[in-house]
Design a protein around this motif. Structure first.
Motif, short mmCIF file in Angstrom:
data_model
loop_
_atom_site.label_atom_id
_atom_site.label_comp_id
_atom_site.label_asym_id
_atom_site.label_seq_id
_atom_site.Cartn_x
_atom_site.Cartn_y
_atom_site.Cartn_z
N CYS A 1 -65.38 -39.25 18.20
CA CYS A 1 -66.44 -40.00 17.52
C CYS A 1 -65.86 -41.51 16.95
O CYS A 1 -64.77 -41.66 16.87
CB CYS A 1 -66.35 -39.36 16.22
N ASP B 1 -72.20 -40.85 10.76
CA ASP B 1 -73.30 -41.15 11.20
C ASP B 1 -73.38 -42.28 12.48
O ASP B 1 -74.31 -42.81 12.89
CB ASP B 1 -74.35 -41.84 10.24
N CYS B 2 -72.28 -42.73 12.74
CA CYS B 2 -71.96 -43.43 13.86
C CYS B 2 -72.68 -43.05 15.21
O CYS B 2 -72.32 -41.85 15.72
CB CYS B 2 -70.48 -43.84 14.17
N GLY B 3 -73.48 -43.72 16.00
CA GLY B 3 -74.07 -43.43 16.83
C GLY B 3 -73.37 -43.63 18.28
O GLY B 3 -73.76 -43.92 19.28
N LYS C 1 -70.51 -41.84 20.30
CA LYS C 1 -69.65 -40.56 20.39
C LYS C 1 -69.55 -39.90 21.71
O LYS C 1 -70.51 -40.28 22.48
CB LYS C 1 -70.52 -39.32 19.47
N ASP D 1 -76.45 -35.76 13.02
CA ASP D 1 -74.86 -35.95 13.05
C ASP D 1 -74.45 -35.21 12.48
O ASP D 1 -73.14 -34.61 12.76
CB ASP D 1 -74.93 -37.33 12.67
N THR D 2 -74.50 -34.85 11.20
CA THR D 2 -73.88 -33.90 10.43
C THR D 2 -73.83 -32.42 10.75
O THR D 2 -72.83 -31.69 11.05
CB THR D 2 -74.41 -33.85 8.73
#
Length: 155
Positions: free
Chosen positions: A81, A116-118, A120, A140-141
């Motif tokens: 991530c 929540d970083c997009g 990955k 995401d979680t």
């Protein structure tokens, strides 16, 4: 490369279709109506066929050259991530993110620096073990908490 057009009213589909003839492997997944962030990701994941899936937002939030920083971590991880080092969001969004990350850490423990970083990369097999159902940002979680609960390795 899979581009999910999640019910856009702009020219996303036309642009992707125009690039497809010159870009082997470029595929468009199109939703007639918006299904939400999680719904768009799930459609893209379902269309994926390679061993690894790289998730990257199409709005140029992330410098794709930084994917090289993931490479050394991939052999020993199921998910790698990224995080937004210099987040350019308005103050209220940063405050919301701080609150959300705090709640997630209280409920599930530390999963990653920026939940929540997009940006990955993860093994496609992760999706066989973690069932994603969210149509919203909770996806995401759901992905990371589900992976951790199943003993998968997150870097």
């Amino acid at each position: 490369i899979i581009v999910v057009d999640d019910g856009s009213r702009d020219a996303t589909a036309a642009v992707v279709e125009g690039l497809a003839s010159a870009t082997p492997g470029l595929r468009l997944v199109r939703h007639p109506v918006n299904r939400g962030y999680g719904g768009a990701l799930r459609s893209g994941f379902a269309a994926a066929s390679k061993e690894w899936i790289l998730l990257n937002a199409a709005d140029n939030q992330f410098d794709m050259s930084e994917v090289t920083r993931f490479l050394p971590l991939m052999p020993s991880a199921d998910l790698v991530c990224g995080y937004r080092a210099n987040r350019q969001d308005p103050g209220i969004r940063k405050l919301n993110a701080l609150g959300w990350n705090t709640v997630v850490r209280l409920l599930f423990g530390y999963l990653t620096r920026d939940i929540d970083c997009g940006f990955k990369v993860f093994r496609r097999d992760v999706l066989k073990r973690v069932n994603l159902t969210s149509n919203g940002a909770m996806v995401d979680t759901e992905l990371l908490a589900g992976a951790r609960a199943r003993g998968l390795r997150i870097a």
